[in-house]
Write a protein that holds these residues in place. Sequence first.
Motif, PDB file in Angstrom:
ATOM      1  N   VAL A   9     -24.988  11.991   4.550  1.00 34.89           N
ATOM      2  CA  VAL A   9     -24.599  11.082   3.475  1.00 34.89           C
ATOM      3  C   VAL A   9     -23.159  10.642   3.636  1.00 34.89           C
ATOM      4  O   VAL A   9     -22.373  11.273   4.338  1.00 34.89           O
ATOM      5  N   THR A  10     -22.845   9.575   2.950  1.00 28.41           N
ATOM      6  CA  THR A  10     -21.470   9.108   2.815  1.00 28.41           C
ATOM      7  C   THR A  10     -21.263   8.774   1.348  1.00 28.41           C
ATOM      8  O   THR A  10     -22.238   8.668   0.599  1.00 28.41           O
ATOM      9  N   ILE A  11     -20.012   8.646   0.949  1.00 26.39           N
ATOM     10  CA  ILE A  11     -19.713   8.238  -0.425  1.00 26.39           C
ATOM     11  C   ILE A  11     -18.882   6.971  -0.380  1.00 26.39           C
ATOM     12  O   ILE A  11     -18.129   6.736   0.579  1.00 26.39           O
ATOM     13  N   ARG A  12     -19.019   6.168  -1.426  1.00 31.74           N
ATOM     14  CA  ARG A  12     -18.225   4.957  -1.536  1.00 31.74           C
ATOM     15  C   ARG A  12     -18.244   4.491  -2.981  1.00 31.74           C
ATOM     16  O   ARG A  12     -19.087   4.910  -3.778  1.00 31.74           O
ATOM     17  N   ALA A  13     -17.320   3.595  -3.286  1.00 29.44           N
ATOM     18  CA  ALA A  13     -17.280   2.982  -4.613  1.00 29.44           C
ATOM     19  C   ALA A  13     -18.449   2.003  -4.739  1.00 29.44           C
ATOM     20  O   ALA A  13     -18.854   1.372  -3.757  1.00 29.44           O
ATOM     21  N   PRO A  14     -19.012   1.876  -5.936  1.00 26.78           N
ATOM     22  CA  PRO A  14     -20.055   0.865  -6.130  1.00 26.78           C
ATOM     23  C   PRO A  14     -19.453  -0.531  -6.061  1.00 26.78           C
ATOM     24  O   PRO A  14     -18.250  -0.713  -6.272  1.00 26.78           O
ATOM     25  N   ARG A  15     -20.298  -1.508  -5.758  1.00 32.54           N
ATOM     26  CA  ARG A  15     -19.856  -2.901  -5.681  1.00 32.54           C
ATOM     27  C   ARG A  15     -20.930  -3.802  -6.278  1.00 32.54           C
ATOM     28  O   ARG A  15     -22.084  -3.379  -6.426  1.00 32.54           O
ATOM     29  N   PRO A  16     -20.589  -5.024  -6.614  1.00 34.66           N
ATOM     30  CA  PRO A  16     -21.573  -5.924  -7.230  1.00 34.66           C
ATOM     31  C   PRO A  16     -22.857  -6.082  -6.416  1.00 34.66           C
ATOM     32  O   PRO A  16     -23.937  -6.213  -6.989  1.00 34.66           O
ATOM     33  N   ALA A  17     -22.770  -6.013  -5.105  1.00 32.60           N
ATOM     34  CA  ALA A  17     -23.962  -6.148  -4.265  1.00 32.60           C
ATOM     35  C   ALA A  17     -24.948  -4.990  -4.448  1.00 32.60           C
ATOM     36  O   ALA A  17     -26.089  -5.075  -3.993  1.00 32.60           O
ATOM     37  N   ASP A  18     -24.540  -3.923  -5.142  1.00 39.59           N
ATOM     38  CA  ASP A  18     -25.402  -2.755  -5.357  1.00 39.59           C
ATOM     39  C   ASP A  18     -26.292  -2.882  -6.598  1.00 39.59           C
ATOM     40  O   ASP A  18     -27.095  -1.982  -6.861  1.00 39.59           O
ATOM     41  N   VAL A  19     -26.166  -3.948  -7.359  1.00 35.83           N
ATOM     42  CA  VAL A  19     -26.854  -4.053  -8.644  1.00 35.83           C
ATOM     43  C   VAL A  19     -28.362  -3.839  -8.508  1.00 35.83           C
ATOM     44  O   VAL A  19     -28.953  -3.057  -9.253  1.00 35.83           O
ATOM     45  N   VAL A  20     -29.008  -4.489  -7.570  1.00 36.46           N
ATOM     46  CA  VAL A  20     -30.467  -4.377  -7.436  1.00 36.46           C
ATOM     47  C   VAL A  20     -30.858  -2.980  -6.979  1.00 36.46           C
ATOM     48  O   VAL A  20     -31.753  -2.353  -7.567  1.00 36.46           O
ATOM     49  N   ALA A  21     -30.214  -2.473  -5.943  1.00 38.83           N
ATOM     50  CA  ALA A  21     -30.546  -1.136  -5.435  1.00 38.83           C
ATOM     51  C   ALA A  21     -30.305  -0.070  -6.496  1.00 38.83           C
ATOM     52  O   ALA A  21     -31.099   0.868  -6.651  1.00 38.83           O
ATOM     53  N   TYR A  22     -29.225  -0.209  -7.248  1.00 32.94           N
ATOM     54  CA  TYR A  22     -28.911   0.733  -8.323  1.00 32.94           C
ATOM     55  C   TYR A  22     -29.991   0.687  -9.401  1.00 32.94           C
ATOM     56  O   TYR A  22     -30.509   1.722  -9.834  1.00 32.94           O
ATOM     57  N   SER A  23     -30.342  -0.508  -9.827  1.00 36.10           N
ATOM     58  CA  SER A  23     -31.365  -0.664 -10.858  1.00 36.10           C
ATOM     59  C   SER A  23     -32.686  -0.040 -10.419  1.00 36.10           C
ATOM     60  O   SER A  23     -33.331   0.688 -11.179  1.00 36.10           O
ATOM     61  N   GLU A  24     -33.083  -0.299  -9.183  1.00 36.43           N
ATOM     62  CA  GLU A  24     -34.335   0.266  -8.660  1.00 36.43           C
ATOM     63  C   GLU A  24     -34.276   1.788  -8.598  1.00 36.43           C
ATOM     64  O   GLU A  24     -35.241   2.472  -8.940  1.00 36.43           O
ATOM     65  N   ALA A  25     -33.147   2.336  -8.151  1.00 37.66           N
ATOM     66  CA  ALA A  25     -33.008   3.792  -8.056  1.00 37.66           C
ATOM     67  C   ALA A  25     -33.079   4.449  -9.428  1.00 37.66           C
ATOM     68  O   ALA A  25     -33.751   5.473  -9.607  1.00 37.66           O
ATOM     69  N   VAL A  26     -32.412   3.865 -10.416  1.00 41.38           N
ATOM     70  CA  VAL A  26     -32.426   4.429 -11.760  1.00 41.38           C
ATOM     71  C   VAL A  26     -33.822   4.315 -12.373  1.00 41.38           C
ATOM     72  O   VAL A  26     -34.323   5.274 -12.968  1.00 41.38           O
ATOM     73  N   GLN A  27     -34.474   3.174 -12.211  1.00 44.22           N
ATOM     74  CA  GLN A  27     -35.832   3.014 -12.743  1.00 44.22           C
ATOM     75  C   GLN A  27     -36.794   4.012 -12.103  1.00 44.22           C
ATOM     76  O   GLN A  27     -37.598   4.640 -12.789  1.00 44.22           O
ATOM     77  N   ARG A  28     -36.697   4.172 -10.801  1.00 42.16           N
ATOM     78  CA  ARG A  28     -37.567   5.090 -10.054  1.00 42.16           C
ATOM     79  C   ARG A  28     -37.322   6.540 -10.499  1.00 42.16           C
ATOM     80  O   ARG A  28     -38.214   7.378 -10.433  1.00 42.16           O
ATOM     81  N   SER A  29     -36.121   6.827 -10.973  1.00 43.45           N
ATOM     82  CA  SER A  29     -35.715   8.191 -11.308  1.00 43.45           C
ATOM     83  C   SER A  29     -35.664   8.451 -12.809  1.00 43.45           C
ATOM     84  O   SER A  29     -35.181   9.504 -13.232  1.00 43.45           O
TER      85      SER A  29
END
Length: 181
Positions: A9-29
Amino acid sequence: MPDDGGVRVTIRAPRPADVVAYSEAVQRSAEHIGRWNPVEPDGLPELLARQGPGLRTFLIVDEATGGLVGKCNVANIVMGRFCNGALGYDSYVPYAGTGMMTEGMRLVLDSCFAPQEHGGLGLHRLEINVQPDNERSIAMAKRLGFRHEGFTPRMLFLGGAWRDHERFALTAEERTPIARL
């Protein structure tokens, strides 16, 4: 899946381009995290807007696939003589239970304790507050080396009620950086 010592794994700050992936991950979880934390699949834009001296968010990302393993907020950051922050985290399906979140959290700790002149947050102390029945998060705090400090009744308003929390803490002196593990 046990940690074999390889970097997954790596870590990084979130960015606007992450909106869809973030939404999908939260919904899935949602079922996985919803008992303990708010489920806000559309919350990334607001979280991005709140980033600043008192809040830093890290996304934990699978190196192989680019998938979101989890999120860690370092909130209530106070510098000066305190140099303290509070960690809150969510792991996302299908990565929950693979050890990847623990790996990412170790990287977050290293970043939190690293001096500001080296790109870190320069914190001296971190705390984790966990609802008493959240056995997986308590196990995470212990795996990361946090010590139990006590119990705080009615600490946070979650799910329509004030919730009790167990308090865990770790100082820079107690932390073994990942490079030495």
